[in-house]
Design an enzyme around this catalytic site. Structure first.
Site, PDB file in Angstrom:
ATOM      1  N   ARG A  45     -21.678  53.445 -32.184  1.00 47.91           N
ATOM      2  CA  ARG A  45     -21.677  52.525 -31.459  1.00 47.91           C
ATOM      3  C   ARG A  45     -22.914  51.692 -30.882  1.00 47.91           C
ATOM      4  O   ARG A  45     -22.619  50.683 -30.568  1.00 47.91           O
ATOM      5  CB  ARG A  45     -20.984  52.780 -30.124  1.00 47.91           C
ATOM      6  N   TYR A  99      -9.373  28.732 -36.971  1.00 48.31           N
ATOM      7  CA  TYR A  99      -8.880  29.945 -37.376  1.00 48.31           C
ATOM      8  C   TYR A  99      -7.843  30.278 -36.288  1.00 48.31           C
ATOM      9  O   TYR A  99      -8.356  30.436 -35.099  1.00 48.31           O
ATOM     10  CB  TYR A  99      -9.725  31.100 -37.884  1.00 48.31           C
ATOM     11  N   ASP A 171     -18.228  30.221 -38.088  1.00 55.11           N
ATOM     12  CA  ASP A 171     -17.420  31.182 -38.718  1.00 55.11           C
ATOM     13  C   ASP A 171     -17.456  30.715 -40.286  1.00 55.11           C
ATOM     14  O   ASP A 171     -16.975  29.737 -40.871  1.00 55.11           O
ATOM     15  CB  ASP A 171     -16.047  30.964 -38.175  1.00 55.11           C
ATOM     16  N   LYS A 196     -12.380  39.266 -45.763  1.00 59.07           N
ATOM     17  CA  LYS A 196     -11.819  38.203 -46.748  1.00 59.07           C
ATOM     18  C   LYS A 196     -12.875  38.302 -47.791  1.00 59.07           C
ATOM     19  O   LYS A 196     -12.878  39.402 -48.557  1.00 59.07           O
ATOM     20  CB  LYS A 196     -12.220  36.875 -46.162  1.00 59.07           C
TER      21      LYS A 196
HETATM   22  C1  LIG Z   1      -9.459  36.282 -41.153  1.00 58.77           C
HETATM   23  C2  LIG Z   1     -10.321  35.425 -40.514  1.00 58.77           C
HETATM   24  C3  LIG Z   1     -10.851  35.790 -39.372  1.00 58.77           C
HETATM   25  C4  LIG Z   1     -10.432  36.935 -38.567  1.00 58.77           C
HETATM   26  O1  LIG Z   1     -10.786  38.054 -39.231  1.00 58.77           O
HETATM   27  P1  LIG Z   1      -9.893  39.599 -39.158  1.00 58.77           P
HETATM   28  O2  LIG Z   1     -10.929  40.449 -39.942  1.00 58.77           O
HETATM   29  O3  LIG Z   1      -8.771  39.119 -39.309  1.00 58.77           O
HETATM   30  O4  LIG Z   1     -10.206  39.816 -37.703  1.00 58.77           O
HETATM   31  C5  LIG Z   1     -11.613  34.806 -38.588  1.00 58.77           C
HETATM   32  N1  LIG Z   1     -12.006  33.518 -39.159  1.00 58.77           N
HETATM   33  C6  LIG Z   1     -11.456  33.269 -40.338  1.00 58.77           C
HETATM   34  C7  LIG Z   1     -11.945  31.962 -40.983  1.00 58.77           C
HETATM   35  C8  LIG Z   1     -10.586  34.280 -41.102  1.00 58.77           C
HETATM   36  O5  LIG Z   1     -10.095  33.688 -42.378  1.00 58.77           O
END
Ligand SMILES: *Cc1c(COP(=O)(O)O)cnc(C)c1O
Length: 379
Positions: A45, A99, A171, A196
């Site tokens: 952690r 998102y 992001d 992803k």
């Molecule tokens: C999937 C996704 C997230 C969230 O990610 P998790 O691993 O599902 O928590 C955030 N931003 C974008 C653009 C995403 O495609």
């Protein structure tokens, strides 16, 4: 030896040495207890166990950042980073078209902490400027956007943030570090859902935050309290996955470009949304701030064609949620990611009922085109 080339960094950066057995790949250290006699007090952690540090170093290098932290999900990374930068009474400017999970996080959690926010009306720099208030602390971005692949001018928004003394956060999941490195344009904090492209095989849940050392120290101060660290095994698997990140995403870019061009000429298809198309309104901006146009694209079927029948008739392409794996997938935003919105809200975001979001895999493009062609005829 310092590694400079992206593809080489993907393979080698951050790798742990196996001093005991001289194996050629990073060992997996599952320990949750480390000697307190050492200078560095290691603990999962604290985000500083060997496998967590190895992945953080690798992704930081790929993004041109000084440091990073590895989380258990994209949302753990995003929520921790935002909360570490916001306090009661603060305001944040959020890009429209976020998102869904990030939108829900902000809407549900921020009121509990007395944090306010404004979604921009459009995606021009002027839209961001207009949303700034006296108590605004930062700007939050996501480009290319989901699901219409609209772009925000990174350099212009970073400059706006700097000129107003605000932090900027992005992001960067949709682009991946292969296609876009926002730090080079002056963005402070870069996040990814590692679930992803970084993971890339639809079998790891993870998230990452990278930035300069001051940024990471600040995020760490909240992260160690919120406790969203990734598991050691996932971190080991993620390091393994990123070795092929450049190869995978370059193949996805090439496939997506061919598919987008092919769809554009198909009579069953109305609109195609892909930044690599010359007809995309942000194509010029994409060539300036992206190294590749990405594996994500969307398209709408002509009126009279059925989205349900199209999805049912795909044989190879999987109609599943999520994205960015080596396998191609397709979904209807109306039936999935945007199902909770009303039809009016969807139309306000230009999400037509005929829209399909397509995540391009690394299959042979001819097989993908054959599959799309059959499903489009049957739709
Ligand atoms: C999937 C996704 C997230 C969230 O990610 P998790 O691993 O599902 O928590 C955030 N931003 C974008 C653009 C995403 O495609």
């Amino acid at each position: 030896m310092t590694i400079k080339q992206f593809n080489t960094q993907c393979v080698h950066e951050g790798q742990l040495e196996d001093s005991q057995f001289k194996g050629g790949v990073s060992p997996l250290y599952m320990a949750t207890n480390y000697s307190f006699g050492e200078e560095k007090k290691r603990y999962p952690r604290y985000f500083n166990t060997p496998n967590l540090e190895a992945v953080a170093q690798k992704v930081a290098a790929l993004e041109g950042a000084e440091a990073g932290l590895v989380f258990s999900s994209g949302m753990a990374a995003i929520s921790t980073a935002m909360l570490s930068y916001l306090s009661q009474g603060d305001h944040v400017v959020l890009q429209n078209d976020l998102y869904g999970g990030s939108r829900n996080f902000v809407k549900t959690e921020f009121p509990k902490y007395g944090i306010t926010y404004t979604f921009t009306e459009g995606l021009e720099v002027a839209d961001f400027e207009k949303a700034i208030q006296t108590n605004t602390k930062g700007i939050y971005l996501e480009t290319p956007s989901n699901p219409l692949l609209k772009l925000v001018d990174l350099k212009a928004v970073a400059q706006l943030a700097q000129s107003r003394g605000l932090w900027s956060m992005i992001d960067n999941t949709f682009a991946s570090p292969v296609n876009q490195n926002p730090i080079a344009f002056g963005i402070d904090v870069v996040m990814h859902s590692a679930t992803k492209y970084l993971g890339g095989h639809s079998d790891i849940s993870g998230g990452i935050v990278v930035g300069n050392r001051t940024v990471i120290e600040r995020v760490f101060d909240s992260a160690k309290n919120l406790g969203g660290n990734m598991s050691e095994f996932s971190a080991w698997l993620l390091e393994r996955s990123i070795k092929t990140l450049a190869l995978r995403v370059q193949a996805q870019n090439a496939n997506a470009q061919q598919i987008a061009e092919w769809l554009q000429d198909n009579a069953a298809v109305d609109q195609v949304y892909y930044p690599g198309l010359k007809t995309h309104p942000d194509h010029q901006l994409a060539t300036q701030q992206m190294k590749g146009f990405g594996g994500m694209l969307s398209f709408s079927l002509q009126p009279g064609k059925s989205v349900e029948r199209f999805l049912e008739n795909l044989q190879l392409i999987k109609p599943v949620m999520s994205l960015a794996g080596v396998e191609s997938t397709a979904l209807s935003p109306r039936l999935t990611s945007h199902a909770l919105l009303t039809e009016e809200e969807r139309l306000a975001q230009e999400i037509s009922p005929q829209l399909i979001r397509f995540s391009t895999g690394i299959e042979a493009v001819s097989d993908l085109l054959n599959d799309l062609e059959t499903a489009l005829i049957k739709a």
